[in-house]
Design an enzyme around this catalytic site. Structure first.
Site, PDB file in Angstrom:
ATOM      1  N   CYS A   2      47.034  -0.622  26.767  1.00 16.04           N
ATOM      2  CA  CYS A   2      48.316  -0.968  27.363  1.00 16.04           C
ATOM      3  C   CYS A   2      48.747   0.194  28.254  1.00 16.04           C
ATOM      4  O   CYS A   2      48.186   1.284  28.166  1.00 16.04           O
ATOM      5  CB  CYS A   2      49.383  -1.167  26.298  1.00 16.04           C
ATOM      6  SG  CYS A   2      48.926  -2.399  25.064  1.00 16.04           S
ATOM      7  N   ARG A  27      45.650  -1.983  33.056  1.00 18.88           N
ATOM      8  CA  ARG A  27      45.449  -1.738  31.630  1.00 18.88           C
ATOM      9  C   ARG A  27      45.805  -2.962  30.778  1.00 18.88           C
ATOM     10  O   ARG A  27      45.610  -2.943  29.563  1.00 18.88           O
ATOM     11  CB  ARG A  27      46.308  -0.543  31.181  1.00 18.88           C
ATOM     12  CG  ARG A  27      45.970   0.746  31.901  1.00 18.88           C
ATOM     13  CD  ARG A  27      46.900   1.862  31.485  1.00 18.88           C
ATOM     14  NE  ARG A  27      46.599   2.344  30.160  1.00 18.88           N
ATOM     15  CZ  ARG A  27      45.759   3.322  29.873  1.00 18.88           C
ATOM     16  NH1 ARG A  27      45.132   3.947  30.852  1.00 18.88           N
ATOM     17  NH2 ARG A  27      45.537   3.692  28.642  1.00 18.88           N
ATOM     18  N   TRP A  74      48.289  -5.252  26.798  1.00 23.42           N
ATOM     19  CA  TRP A  74      47.044  -5.996  26.573  1.00 23.42           C
ATOM     20  C   TRP A  74      47.037  -6.300  25.091  1.00 23.42           C
ATOM     21  O   TRP A  74      46.898  -5.412  24.259  1.00 23.42           O
ATOM     22  CB  TRP A  74      45.837  -5.155  26.983  1.00 23.42           C
ATOM     23  CG  TRP A  74      44.636  -6.009  27.160  1.00 23.42           C
ATOM     24  CD1 TRP A  74      44.292  -6.724  28.282  1.00 23.42           C
ATOM     25  CD2 TRP A  74      43.615  -6.261  26.195  1.00 23.42           C
ATOM     26  NE1 TRP A  74      43.130  -7.406  28.063  1.00 23.42           N
ATOM     27  CE2 TRP A  74      42.682  -7.148  26.796  1.00 23.42           C
ATOM     28  CE3 TRP A  74      43.387  -5.846  24.899  1.00 23.42           C
ATOM     29  CZ2 TRP A  74      41.556  -7.607  26.136  1.00 23.42           C
ATOM     30  CZ3 TRP A  74      42.267  -6.311  24.236  1.00 23.42           C
ATOM     31  CH2 TRP A  74      41.368  -7.177  24.860  1.00 23.42           C
ATOM     32  N   ASN A  98      50.842   2.366  23.007  1.00 22.71           N
ATOM     33  CA  ASN A  98      49.476   1.985  23.354  1.00 22.71           C
ATOM     34  C   ASN A  98      48.579   2.487  22.232  1.00 22.71           C
ATOM     35  O   ASN A  98      48.610   3.675  21.914  1.00 22.71           O
ATOM     36  CB  ASN A  98      49.056   2.619  24.682  1.00 22.71           C
ATOM     37  CG  ASN A  98      47.581   2.411  24.972  1.00 22.71           C
ATOM     38  OD1 ASN A  98      47.003   1.387  24.592  1.00 22.71           O
ATOM     39  ND2 ASN A  98      46.981   3.372  25.656  1.00 22.71           N
ATOM     40  N   GLY A  99      47.792   1.596  21.631  1.00 21.12           N
ATOM     41  CA  GLY A  99      46.915   2.007  20.536  1.00 21.12           C
ATOM     42  C   GLY A  99      46.979   0.990  19.420  1.00 21.12           C
ATOM     43  O   GLY A  99      47.509  -0.112  19.594  1.00 21.12           O
ATOM     44  N   GLU A 477      18.128   6.469  23.809  1.00 26.73           N
ATOM     45  CA  GLU A 477      19.305   6.655  24.663  1.00 26.73           C
ATOM     46  C   GLU A 477      19.623   8.144  24.821  1.00 26.73           C
ATOM     47  O   GLU A 477      19.962   8.605  25.921  1.00 26.73           O
ATOM     48  CB  GLU A 477      20.496   5.879  24.072  1.00 26.73           C
ATOM     49  CG  GLU A 477      21.862   6.182  24.670  1.00 26.73           C
ATOM     50  CD  GLU A 477      22.009   5.843  26.146  1.00 26.73           C
ATOM     51  OE1 GLU A 477      21.073   5.285  26.737  1.00 26.73           O
ATOM     52  OE2 GLU A 477      23.059   6.196  26.719  1.00 26.73           O
ATOM     53  N   LYS A 481      19.640  10.108  28.388  1.00 30.97           N
ATOM     54  CA  LYS A 481      20.808  10.874  28.883  1.00 30.97           C
ATOM     55  C   LYS A 481      20.372  12.274  29.282  1.00 30.97           C
ATOM     56  O   LYS A 481      20.776  12.777  30.330  1.00 30.97           O
ATOM     57  CB  LYS A 481      21.900  10.990  27.811  1.00 30.97           C
ATOM     58  CG  LYS A 481      22.753   9.786  27.541  1.00 30.97           C
ATOM     59  CD  LYS A 481      23.745   9.422  28.603  1.00 30.97           C
ATOM     60  CE  LYS A 481      23.162   8.392  29.528  1.00 30.97           C
ATOM     61  NZ  LYS A 481      23.322   7.005  29.144  1.00 30.97           N
ATOM     62  N   GLU A 484      18.224  12.237  32.435  1.00 29.46           N
ATOM     63  CA  GLU A 484      18.957  11.709  33.595  1.00 29.46           C
ATOM     64  C   GLU A 484      19.877  12.752  34.224  1.00 29.46           C
ATOM     65  O   GLU A 484      19.941  12.858  35.447  1.00 29.46           O
ATOM     66  CB  GLU A 484      19.776  10.507  33.105  1.00 29.46           C
ATOM     67  CG  GLU A 484      20.487   9.731  34.169  1.00 29.46           C
ATOM     68  CD  GLU A 484      21.213   8.510  33.584  1.00 29.46           C
ATOM     69  OE1 GLU A 484      21.502   8.493  32.371  1.00 29.46           O
ATOM     70  OE2 GLU A 484      21.503   7.586  34.355  1.00 29.46           O
ATOM     71  N   HIS A 500       0.885   9.817  14.981  1.00 28.82           N
ATOM     72  CA  HIS A 500      -0.088   9.031  15.745  1.00 28.82           C
ATOM     73  C   HIS A 500      -0.247   9.572  17.168  1.00 28.82           C
ATOM     74  O   HIS A 500      -0.747   8.870  18.036  1.00 28.82           O
ATOM     75  CB  HIS A 500       0.330   7.562  15.761  1.00 28.82           C
ATOM     76  CG  HIS A 500       0.396   6.967  14.385  1.00 28.82           C
ATOM     77  ND1 HIS A 500      -0.723   6.745  13.616  1.00 28.82           N
ATOM     78  CD2 HIS A 500       1.456   6.632  13.600  1.00 28.82           C
ATOM     79  CE1 HIS A 500      -0.369   6.255  12.438  1.00 28.82           C
ATOM     80  NE2 HIS A 500       0.960   6.192  12.407  1.00 28.82           N
ATOM     81  N   LYS A 600      24.594   4.347  40.625  1.00 25.29           N
ATOM     82  CA  LYS A 600      25.296   3.740  39.491  1.00 25.29           C
ATOM     83  C   LYS A 600      24.864   2.293  39.291  1.00 25.29           C
ATOM     84  O   LYS A 600      24.631   1.854  38.181  1.00 25.29           O
ATOM     85  CB  LYS A 600      26.811   3.821  39.730  1.00 25.29           C
ATOM     86  CG  LYS A 600      27.656   3.241  38.607  1.00 25.29           C
ATOM     87  CD  LYS A 600      27.507   4.049  37.334  1.00 25.29           C
ATOM     88  CE  LYS A 600      28.251   3.462  36.162  1.00 25.29           C
ATOM     89  NZ  LYS A 600      27.734   4.009  34.886  1.00 25.29           N
TER      90      LYS A 600
HETATM   91  O1  M6R Z   1      24.868  -1.820  35.215  1.00 29.00           O
HETATM   92  P1  M6R Z   1      23.778  -1.931  34.203  1.00 29.00           P
HETATM   93  O2  M6R Z   1      24.234  -1.735  32.806  1.00 29.00           O
HETATM   94  O3  M6R Z   1      22.998  -3.215  34.345  1.00 29.00           O
HETATM   95  O4  M6R Z   1      22.781  -0.755  34.543  1.00 29.00           O
HETATM   96  C1  M6R Z   1      21.565  -0.635  33.881  1.00 29.00           C
HETATM   97  C2  M6R Z   1      20.966   0.733  34.093  1.00 29.00           C
HETATM   98  O5  M6R Z   1      20.762   0.969  35.442  1.00 29.00           O
HETATM   99  C3  M6R Z   1      21.862   1.829  33.521  1.00 29.00           C
HETATM  100  O6  M6R Z   1      22.147   1.622  32.176  1.00 29.00           O
HETATM  101  C4  M6R Z   1      21.178   3.194  33.665  1.00 29.00           C
HETATM  102  O7  M6R Z   1      20.052   3.267  32.864  1.00 29.00           O
HETATM  103  C5  M6R Z   1      22.173   4.316  33.363  1.00 29.00           C
HETATM  104  N1  M6R Z   1      22.231   5.208  34.484  1.00 29.00           N
HETATM  105  C6  M6R Z   1      21.787   5.121  32.167  1.00 29.00           C
HETATM  106  O8  M6R Z   1      22.704   6.123  31.912  1.00 29.00           O
END
Ligand code: M6R
Length: 605
Positions: A2, A27, A74, A98-99, A477, A481, A484, A500, A600
């Site tokens: 909110c 929001r 919301w 909000n919360g 994941e 990260k 990346e 293995h 992105k």
């Molecule tokens: O917008 P999306 O969730 O479909 O994007 C998928 C991937 O491109 C995205 O998760 C990517 O691997 C990120 N940069 C990871 O941090």
């Protein structure tokens, strides 16, 4: 999620509250309301729906005052009606929130037994009653406020008016953001820089647990212990505060810290917080015999985690595949398959193409997406939104944890429909989910420890991440990260697979990050850790609070708060790994929000 605004000034305040609320509509816009001090008594105007409905009410019943608060809602607890719209009032107290107050049911029962009468279904109204009761004991406003805050469990950002206090707005934050805005002989409280943007660009960001008394001439701030504090005044550019970093160095840092809020917002999409029950979904789950998840990158890992839950809890076979592979494989799919695309952007080309292909095969389709107007949201028959808000950092953080929270709730709905979940189990899982924002906040408090570890990663060229079971995708994941944003090569393995092959990589130079939840595989994981130690590997272990692991010069342990984290463990462990990669990247000085070679939204193949 909110939006909140408060102004104490000299001129007419209500048009300014409205101006601010319009900026906060992103929001939520289930209802809106304002309250203002008129001759020592607070008056309210509220309306269901968008701000323009509130404006119509104000045109009929104008409100003229120089101190006021406003809210755009919301809905979480209670339907989006006028009665449930903020501000809420009890006795001398009027407030906006909000919360989510997790212990509202207990507090409400206690207050009702004392004769308090409630007019809404919201969790918020109990705060007004509690504070009014404290004022009635003779306590001064600030003291009564602190006593009230101490009784609340959950998340809040609050702005409060008290009848008779014609130059005072009380504010507090825990788990939800709140800023103090500094003007000339005028002061403001707001959800973010955008809220106070029309009036000032001078902002103090309240910290977790802070509370504040705001008057025309300034603000008195206190920390969670009640000690007076000062928070820095920073200059922001309000025009684009929504896509600005605010108090943070990077969007990624901001987005990591927004997770209690974004997870909560997403939970309330699927969970009726008044009844505590999962909301029904527009899919005939009974007609399904299989789920096919398609996704890329981090979203693919969310799908992998969801598979564990779909199969274990709902007993429904679930396949998860990287969309760029799936779309060219001519997969054999049964007609009773539900195809689920998972995506932050809803625009990822491979995921979209896979979804379109599934639809063309006559399959039922659903999309778990964060951008609700995206191509996938429009292409799929069913939209399952996540509410992470805009995610700007290329590295996905809050989009991932909201995907996990949303998919887990959908699993519960499915499991129940398939008769695989008892009422007790459902209640227990839902209670766990409701505590998630709070627990996430506690994990965020581990940041200094994680930051200290990150210094040892900055000069490394490789790292290994280990997990087992549902935590294996979390290890994947974590490794994604790290590579990346810090450009450190990282691999993730299911720990049982080490012997293995990958064990050959382990030496004194290789940090081995291990996710150690208290689950049925923990003893086996400990054996795998021994295998690493026997080859000279240095272990960095994120463990649930009640896992016993002996620390030594080469076995470092950070314990998550509390005991076992149960079903929430993957989400909470993710947050630690996000912080690790963020701080490792900071050490290395990379472009955290825009890592090299990436974008992105990957709208091309
Ligand atoms: O917008 P999306 O969730 O479909 O994007 C998928 C991937 O491109 C995205 O998760 C990517 O691997 C990120 N940069 C990871 O941090």
């Amino acid at each position: 999620m909110c939006g909140i605004i408060g102004v104490t000034g000299n001129g007419p305040v209500v048009p300014r509250l409205i101006d601010s609320l319009k900026r906060l509509e992103y929001r939520g816009y289930d209802s809106a309301g304002v309250a203002a001090m008129v001759d020592g008594a607070v008056e309210r105007r509220r309306a269901q729906g968008k701000i323009r409905n509130l404006e119509a009410v104000l045109a009929e019943q104008p409100l003229t005052a120089s101190v006021g608060i406003g809210h755009t809602r919301w809905a979480t607890h209670g339907a989006p009606t006028t009665a449930n719209a903020h501000p809420h009032k009890a006795g001398r107290v009027t407030l906006v929130h909000n919360g989510i107050i997790e212990n509202f049911a207990e507090l409400k029962a206690e207050l009702a037994a004392e004769g308090h009468v409630f007019e809404s279904q919201t969790d918020t109204e109990v705060i007004a009653h509690l504070l009014d009761a404290e004022l009635n004991t003779g306590r001064a406003p600030l003291e009564a406020f602190k006593v009230t805050l101490d009784r609340l469990t959950g998340a809040y950002a609050l702005a409060v008016l008290i009848d008779g206090q014609d130059d005072l707005i009380l504010g507090a934050r825990r788990g939800s953001p709140l800023v103090v805005g500094w003007g000339e002989d005028e002061m403001y409280l707001g959800s973010d820089a955008l809220a106070v943007g029309p009036f000032t660009q001078k902002i103090s960001y309240l910290e977790e647990g802070d509370y504040v008394a705001v008057t025309r001439s300034g603000a008195q701030m206190f920390d969670v212990t009640g000690s007076p504090v000062e928070r820095a005044v920073v200059q922001v550019s309000a025009s684009s505060a929504m896509v600005e970093k605010g108090e943070y160095r990077h969007f990624m840092e901001k987005e990591i810290h927004e997770q209690p809020d974004s997870v909560q917002h997403t939970l309330s999409e699927y969970l009726d917080l008044v009844t505590g029950k999962a909301k029904p979904q527009a899919v005939d789950f009974a007609a399904l015999d299989r789920i096919q998840i398609v996704a890329c990158g981090t979203a693919f890992y969310a799908g992998q985690i969801a598979r564990y839950a779909f199969e274990k809890l709902a007993g429904l076979p679930c396949d998860v595949e990287i969309a760029s592979e799936f779309r060219y494989r001519s997969p054999a799919v049964s007609p009773r398959t539900l195809a689920v695309a998972v995506s932050q952007s809803g625009e990822t080309a491979d995921t979209l193409a896979s979804l379109t292909w599934c639809k063309a095969q006559g399959l039922k389709t659903a999309a778990v997406v964060n951008v609700h107007s995206s191509s996938m949201a429009r292409e799929a028959e069913v939209l399952w939104p996540t509410h992470a808000g805009p995610e700007i950092g290329v590295a996905s953080t809050k989009a991932f944890t909201t995907q996990l929270a949303g998919l887990f709730l959908l699993t519960l709905v499915l499991a129940k429909l398939r008769g695989r979940l008892t009422a007790e189990q459902e209640t227990a899982y839902l209670a766990e989910l409701r505590s998630l924002p709070n627990k996430t906040q506690k994990v965020l408090a581990l940041e200094p420890q994680v930051e200290a570890w990150s210094q040892r990663f900055a000069n490394k060229h490789h790292a290994l991440f280990l997990g087992r079971g549902v935590h294996y995708p979390i290890a994947l994941e974590g490794a994604l990260k790290l590579k990346e944003i810090s450009y450190i090569h990282a691999e993730a393995y299911p720990a049982g697979e080490l012997k293995h092959g990958p064990l050959a990589l382990v030496d004194e130079d290789m940090p081995v990050v291990t996710i150690a939840p208290n689950d049925q595989l923990i003893e086996k994981l400990k054996s795998n850790m021994q295998e690493v130690r026997a080859r000279g590997g240095e272990l960095y272990v994120f463990a649930d609070g009640d896992v016993h692991i002996e620390e030594s010069a080469f076995v470092h342990v950070i314990r998550l708060p509390g005991g076992s984290n149960g079903a929430l463990s993957p989400i909470l462990h993710t947050v630690t790994l996000q912080m690790l990669s963020y701080h490792a990247a900071l050490q290395k000085g990379t472009d955290v929000d825009k890592p090299r070679n990436l974008a992105k939204s990957v709208t091309v193949e």
